[in-house]
Design a protein around this motif. Sequence first.
Motif, short mmCIF file in Angstrom:
data_model
loop_
_atom_site.label_atom_id
_atom_site.label_comp_id
_atom_site.label_asym_id
_atom_site.label_seq_id
_atom_site.Cartn_x
_atom_site.Cartn_y
_atom_site.Cartn_z
N VAL B 15 0.84 -1.19 0.00
CA VAL B 15 0.00 0.00 0.00
C VAL B 15 0.87 1.25 0.00
CG1 VAL B 15 -1.81 1.25 1.23
CG2 VAL B 15 -1.71 -1.25 1.34
N ARG B 16 0.68 2.08 -1.00
CA ARG B 16 1.45 3.34 -1.05
C ARG B 16 0.71 4.39 -0.24
NH1 ARG B 16 2.99 5.32 -6.76
NH2 ARG B 16 4.34 6.69 -5.54
N ALA B 17 1.31 4.80 0.86
CA ALA B 17 0.64 5.74 1.76
C ALA B 17 0.95 7.19 1.41
CB ALA B 17 1.05 5.45 3.21
N LEU B 18 2.13 7.43 0.84
CA LEU B 18 2.49 8.77 0.38
C LEU B 18 2.97 8.67 -1.05
CD1 LEU B 18 4.54 10.24 3.39
CD2 LEU B 18 2.13 10.63 2.86
N LYS B 19 2.40 9.51 -1.92
CA LYS B 19 2.78 9.45 -3.33
C LYS B 19 3.35 10.79 -3.76
CE LYS B 19 -1.22 6.52 -3.83
NZ LYS B 19 -2.67 6.67 -4.02
N ASP B 20 4.67 10.84 -3.86
CA ASP B 20 5.34 12.05 -4.34
C ASP B 20 4.85 13.32 -3.66
OD1 ASP B 20 7.14 10.90 -6.15
OD2 ASP B 20 5.49 10.54 -7.56
N VAL B 21 4.86 13.29 -2.35
CA VAL B 21 4.40 14.47 -1.62
C VAL B 21 5.52 15.51 -1.60
CG1 VAL B 21 3.75 15.37 0.64
CG2 VAL B 21 2.76 13.23 -0.20
N SER B 22 5.20 16.70 -2.07
CA SER B 22 6.15 17.80 -2.00
C SER B 22 5.47 18.96 -1.31
CB SER B 22 6.59 18.25 -3.40
OG SER B 22 7.31 17.21 -4.03
N LEU B 23 6.15 19.54 -0.33
CA LEU B 23 5.61 20.74 0.29
C LEU B 23 6.71 21.51 0.98
CD1 LEU B 23 5.22 19.91 3.56
CD2 LEU B 23 3.25 18.75 2.63
N GLY B 24 6.47 22.78 1.18
CA GLY B 24 7.45 23.61 1.85
C GLY B 24 6.79 24.41 2.94
N VAL B 25 7.52 24.59 4.04
CA VAL B 25 7.00 25.38 5.14
C VAL B 25 7.95 26.54 5.38
CG1 VAL B 25 6.28 25.38 7.55
CG2 VAL B 25 6.00 23.31 6.16
N ALA B 26 7.40 27.76 5.36
CA ALA B 26 8.24 28.94 5.51
C ALA B 26 8.70 29.10 6.96
CB ALA B 26 7.46 30.19 5.09
N GLU B 27 9.85 29.74 7.13
CA GLU B 27 10.35 29.98 8.47
C GLU B 27 9.34 30.82 9.24
OE1 GLU B 27 14.39 31.14 8.58
OE2 GLU B 27 14.48 30.88 10.76
N LYS B 28 9.14 30.46 10.52
CA LYS B 28 8.16 31.10 11.40
C LYS B 28 6.74 30.93 10.86
CE LYS B 28 11.55 34.38 12.96
NZ LYS B 28 12.00 35.75 13.04
N GLY B 29 6.56 29.97 9.98
CA GLY B 29 5.23 29.74 9.45
C GLY B 29 4.38 28.92 10.42
N PHE B 30 3.07 29.01 10.23
CA PHE B 30 2.15 28.16 10.98
C PHE B 30 1.31 27.47 9.92
CE2 PHE B 30 -0.98 28.15 14.84
CZ PHE B 30 -0.90 26.77 14.86
#
Lengths: 283, 234
Positions: B15-30
Amino acid sequence: MTTFLNLTLNGLATGAVYAALALSLVIIYQATRLVNFAQPALALVAVYIAYTVSQMTGSYWIGFVAGLLSGLVAGALVERVVIRPIAKSSELNAIIVTLGLLLIVQGGVGMIWGNRQHGFPYAFDYVGRFSPADVFAVASVAVTALLLFGLYQFTPLGLRMRAAAFRPEAARLSGVKVGLMLTAGWAIASLIGALAGMLAGPPFISPNAFDGVFVYGITAAVIGGLDNPFGAVLGGVLIGLGMSYVSGYAGPELATLAALAIVVLVLSVRPDGILSRPAARKV
Amino acid sequence: MILEVQNLNASYGAVRALKDVSLGVAEKGFCAVLGANGAGKTTLLRTLTGLHRAAGGRVLLEGEDLTRLPAERVVTRGLAHVPEGGGVITELTVEENLRLGGLWRRRRDRVALDEVLDLFPPLAQRISKSASTLSGGERQMLAIGRALMSRPKVLLLDEPSLGLAPLVTRQIFDLLRELRSSTGLTVVLVEQNANGALAVTDSGFVLNQGSVVASGPSAELLSDDRTRHAYLGF
């Protein structure tokens, strides 16, 4: 009255040995949910190394320290080399492996040192009521138990070991190297097992020397509550005293039955042992 | 981007639980990570912190590759993870739980403990009590406090609202926002409670069946009816 006193002191001395063995089992059970049937084998190796070193150096105490250290190393090695690779598969596999290890080590010790008995001295004079050897047994186990308590309760290593035992994953997320803590637990447990061996060994050691003692050690651990170090000590003392009274008042042939009776009695009232925390196990 | 996830894959057996997940979180981000049950939110966090092995892709924290590090090392790099349910060790006291969080630092960090206790007054009152005596909200505070003891750069939280009353959830969310503005901590909040999470965060990602299906500022996600109906269920 003197009989009672004699039996009590005698029971305390043998109970201390059972308590030490029970402690060594409980430490490992707490950390891995595994009853380590190889514990007497590790103690056996430690005692034979103590014997050899004593023979070579002519000093009981150098041998004693060598024995304790080899117990420590043997415990760590067994965890790393034998237990870890199979621990993931199932608890039962690991238990069977410890049983197998017991047989292999007993055989190996027989091949190296021979199956005949060797004389193994007491640490101190053992003649008389509550002899110096008995005092040493009780005192060394008491000190060990206190040190162990201090280690668990008041040191960073102890905190890590407890965290790793209770919630391995949460411990890892806090930066605890859980695998290393398991190795440390096995090493400490086997050190205490080696101490028990050194106390239980005299006057003679042979590859099967600890079979009987181990049965009572396991009994002590079970009635005390397998996951509680205090329970292990309590259980050891209880078994020691119980067997001593029964063999003194009713005849030594009934001593084993007394141990069995204590198990049945305790477990029918407290099925998880005197001091266990069944709720903590549900996690 | 302080935390960058590039083409992350993870599977459980076939079972593929994550498929090519790309994301970015900015510094001091919420930042919120949203999605239904089984969307892969928890797997994402577990893969980020090394509790689950990545089958491909990379996790970068301030440019440093954390992908192959085991969990106990990831926390020392500044990525802290409060797991689902908090992972509070009920057999230990409140203080022991907190101290555990900062134990990997060689030097004892008395200041961190005081700061955490200032942040969570209820914990200060029960510092020597067993963690099992805490309420659900207090346990979540303890879990967050323990993670803060490691002085992380990025804090990952897996459904802190689970099992909490709405009012308590609100308190926790507000506290996280305060924390972000007072200390500059970056916070990633995994939530099923999309409405509540989008109200406090400034950006969000929506996961569905292991893929990122929507992302953007929280306000936009809230006003995007299509995404809301299709994936967030309100």
